[in-house]
Design an enzyme around this catalytic site. Structure first.
Site, PDB file in Angstrom:
ATOM      1  N   TYR A   1       0.839  -1.206   0.000  1.00  0.00           N
ATOM      2  CA  TYR A   1       0.000   0.000   0.000  1.00  0.00           C
ATOM      3  C   TYR A   1       0.872   1.253   0.000  1.00  0.00           C
ATOM      4  O   TYR A   1       1.560   1.548   0.977  1.00  0.00           O
ATOM      5  CB  TYR A   1      -0.922   0.025   1.217  1.00  0.00           C
ATOM      6  CG  TYR A   1      -1.915  -1.115   1.289  1.00  0.00           C
ATOM      7  CD1 TYR A   1      -2.189  -1.920   0.197  1.00  0.00           C
ATOM      8  CD2 TYR A   1      -2.587  -1.381   2.474  1.00  0.00           C
ATOM      9  CE1 TYR A   1      -3.097  -2.964   0.280  1.00  0.00           C
ATOM     10  CE2 TYR A   1      -3.506  -2.418   2.570  1.00  0.00           C
ATOM     11  CZ  TYR A   1      -3.756  -3.205   1.464  1.00  0.00           C
ATOM     12  OH  TYR A   1      -4.651  -4.235   1.549  1.00  0.00           O
TER      13      TYR A   1
ATOM     14  N   SER B   1     -12.833  -4.327   1.196  1.00  0.00           N
ATOM     15  CA  SER B   1     -13.754  -3.630   0.281  1.00  0.00           C
ATOM     16  C   SER B   1     -15.209  -3.897   0.654  1.00  0.00           C
ATOM     17  O   SER B   1     -16.047  -4.167  -0.225  1.00  0.00           O
ATOM     18  CB  SER B   1     -13.504  -4.036  -1.170  1.00  0.00           C
ATOM     19  OG  SER B   1     -12.234  -3.634  -1.603  1.00  0.00           O
ATOM     20  N   PRO B   2     -15.578  -3.830   1.951  1.00  0.00           N
ATOM     21  CA  PRO B   2     -16.946  -4.178   2.344  1.00  0.00           C
ATOM     22  C   PRO B   2     -17.993  -3.195   1.825  1.00  0.00           C
ATOM     23  O   PRO B   2     -19.181  -3.493   1.875  1.00  0.00           O
ATOM     24  CB  PRO B   2     -16.880  -4.155   3.876  1.00  0.00           C
ATOM     25  CG  PRO B   2     -15.791  -3.189   4.188  1.00  0.00           C
ATOM     26  CD  PRO B   2     -14.768  -3.391   3.111  1.00  0.00           C
TER      27      PRO B   2
ATOM     28  N   ALA C   1     -17.776  -2.191  -1.351  1.00  0.00           N
ATOM     29  CA  ALA C   1     -17.663  -2.383  -2.805  1.00  0.00           C
ATOM     30  C   ALA C   1     -17.020  -1.170  -3.478  1.00  0.00           C
ATOM     31  O   ALA C   1     -17.514  -0.670  -4.492  1.00  0.00           O
ATOM     32  CB  ALA C   1     -19.034  -2.686  -3.412  1.00  0.00           C
TER      33      ALA C   1
ATOM     34  N   LEU D   1     -21.562   0.912  -2.346  1.00  0.00           N
ATOM     35  CA  LEU D   1     -22.608   0.689  -1.340  1.00  0.00           C
ATOM     36  C   LEU D   1     -22.729   1.828  -0.325  1.00  0.00           C
ATOM     37  O   LEU D   1     -23.408   1.688   0.680  1.00  0.00           O
ATOM     38  CB  LEU D   1     -22.332  -0.632  -0.601  1.00  0.00           C
ATOM     39  CG  LEU D   1     -22.272  -1.882  -1.481  1.00  0.00           C
ATOM     40  CD1 LEU D   1     -21.917  -3.112  -0.657  1.00  0.00           C
ATOM     41  CD2 LEU D   1     -23.610  -2.099  -2.201  1.00  0.00           C
ATOM     42  N   THR D   2     -22.100   2.953  -0.607  1.00  0.00           N
ATOM     43  CA  THR D   2     -22.143   4.071   0.346  1.00  0.00           C
ATOM     44  C   THR D   2     -23.399   4.920   0.205  1.00  0.00           C
ATOM     45  O   THR D   2     -23.698   5.730   1.080  1.00  0.00           O
ATOM     46  CB  THR D   2     -20.926   4.995   0.138  1.00  0.00           C
ATOM     47  OG1 THR D   2     -20.974   5.538  -1.198  1.00  0.00           O
ATOM     48  CG2 THR D   2     -19.624   4.248   0.346  1.00  0.00           C
TER      49      THR D   2
END
Length: 311
Positions: free
Chosen positions: A61, A206-207, A209, A213-214
């Site tokens: 990262y 990535s819960p 997506a 999904l926000t």
């Protein structure tokens, strides 16, 4: 909050962490363009204040920048969270012994003597999985990490790693995989069920997506960047009704769609690690620890994310 999740060999923590891929990554997330180190520091503090006690990073990262930022913040603020990092199996790493050099460099960037949890980022060749697993066991035995695990491993690969670790009496603590309302593969393949039977935590990356999904985006207004915009193109048929349901459930709970999506992951027995570029996002994510979805709400989201029903 009393709700906790237990990772083998580590203290129990609230059932959500924070992922820090965005902290330093310019290619996908545009670090330095709209947010920078000060914003990530504010996100770190807000996550702690919101009850988050696990921070996930990787040497990959920002090519080490994420680890350096976390190391700086970790030593500046209380309480101390669990810190997770990952080895990237670059193709020029021909020997399992390269794990130790990589781990020690991660520890230097993090300014730590010992990691809480160290993972193999991908099950890629040329080094066989069994060799990486042996190095993970040795890192554990030498006290360089308190727990070990893997990332992006399917059930067969997970079993290969577990077999080696078991011979050394080293627990396999975690498998970090993509999991959310638009990616149910860990359920469909039996991976989640098998992991839960063995007490291995599924850390869901990535819960949200990658922003889908926000509640901020739609098919007409996708997330920025080609990669994020096209990431779930095969799920286009499910997205509108799913977003509508997230909005309606969020409104009924006085929550946000993102919090509902994260809460769904938590109530599936996983440990979601959403990213956050700033304090506002970190605070919002942490709110998922303070809501609860009913069985009917969970069933509705399950059906819509599987392509069943219309909302």
């Amino acid at each position: 909050m009393s709700e906790q999740i237990q990772i083998k060999g580590l203290p129990a923590i609230p059932p959500m962490g924070i992922g820090t891929w965005q902290w330093g990554d310019r290619l996908v997330w545009g670090y330095g363009n709209g947010y920078q180190a000060g914003d990530t520091e504010a996100a770190y503090r807000a996550a702690l204040q919101g009850g988050v006690r696990l921070f996930d990073t990787a040497e990959f990262y920002g090519f080490g920048l994420s680890e350096r930022l976390i190391g700086r913040f970790y030593h500046a603020y209380e309480p101390k969270p669990l810190v997770v990092s990952k080895l990237f199996p670059y193709p020029w790493r021909f020997s399992r012994k390269t794990l130790f050099a990589a781990l020690k460099k991660s520890l230097q960037r993090l300014q730590m003597q010992q990691l809480d949890l160290y993972l193999l980022h991908w099950p890629w060749k040329p080094v066989p999985l069994e060799q990486w697993a042996l190095s993970l066991a040795e890192a554990y035995e030498q006290g360089l990490t308190r727990a070990v695990g893997v990332s992006n491993h399917n059930l067969q690969q997970l079993e290969r790693v577990a077999k080696v670790l078991d011979r050394h009496r080293v627990p396999l603590a975690v498998n970090q995989v993509e999991y959310h309302l638009l990616e149910r593969k860990p359920e469909q393949t039996g991976l989640l069920r098998a992991m839960q039977a063995e007490g291995i935590v599924l850390m869901a990356y990535s819960p949200l997506a990658m922003g889908w999904l926000t509640g901020k985006y739609s098919l007409d207004n996708p997330p920025p960047g080609r990669y994020r915009a096209q990431r779930y193109v095969t799920r286009k048929a499910q997205i509108p009704a799913l977003l509508q349901a997230l909005n309606e459930i969020a409104e009924s709970l006085g929550a946000t769609p993102a919090q509902v999506a994260l809460r769904w992951c938590i109530q599936k027995g996983t440990l979601p690690i959403p990213g956050a570029k700033n304090a506002r996002q970190a605070e919002g994510n942490a709110g998922a620890l303070r809501i609860c979805l009913s069985e009917a709400q969970m069933a509705r989201l399950d059906a819509l994310s599987s392509g069943e029903g219309s909302g």
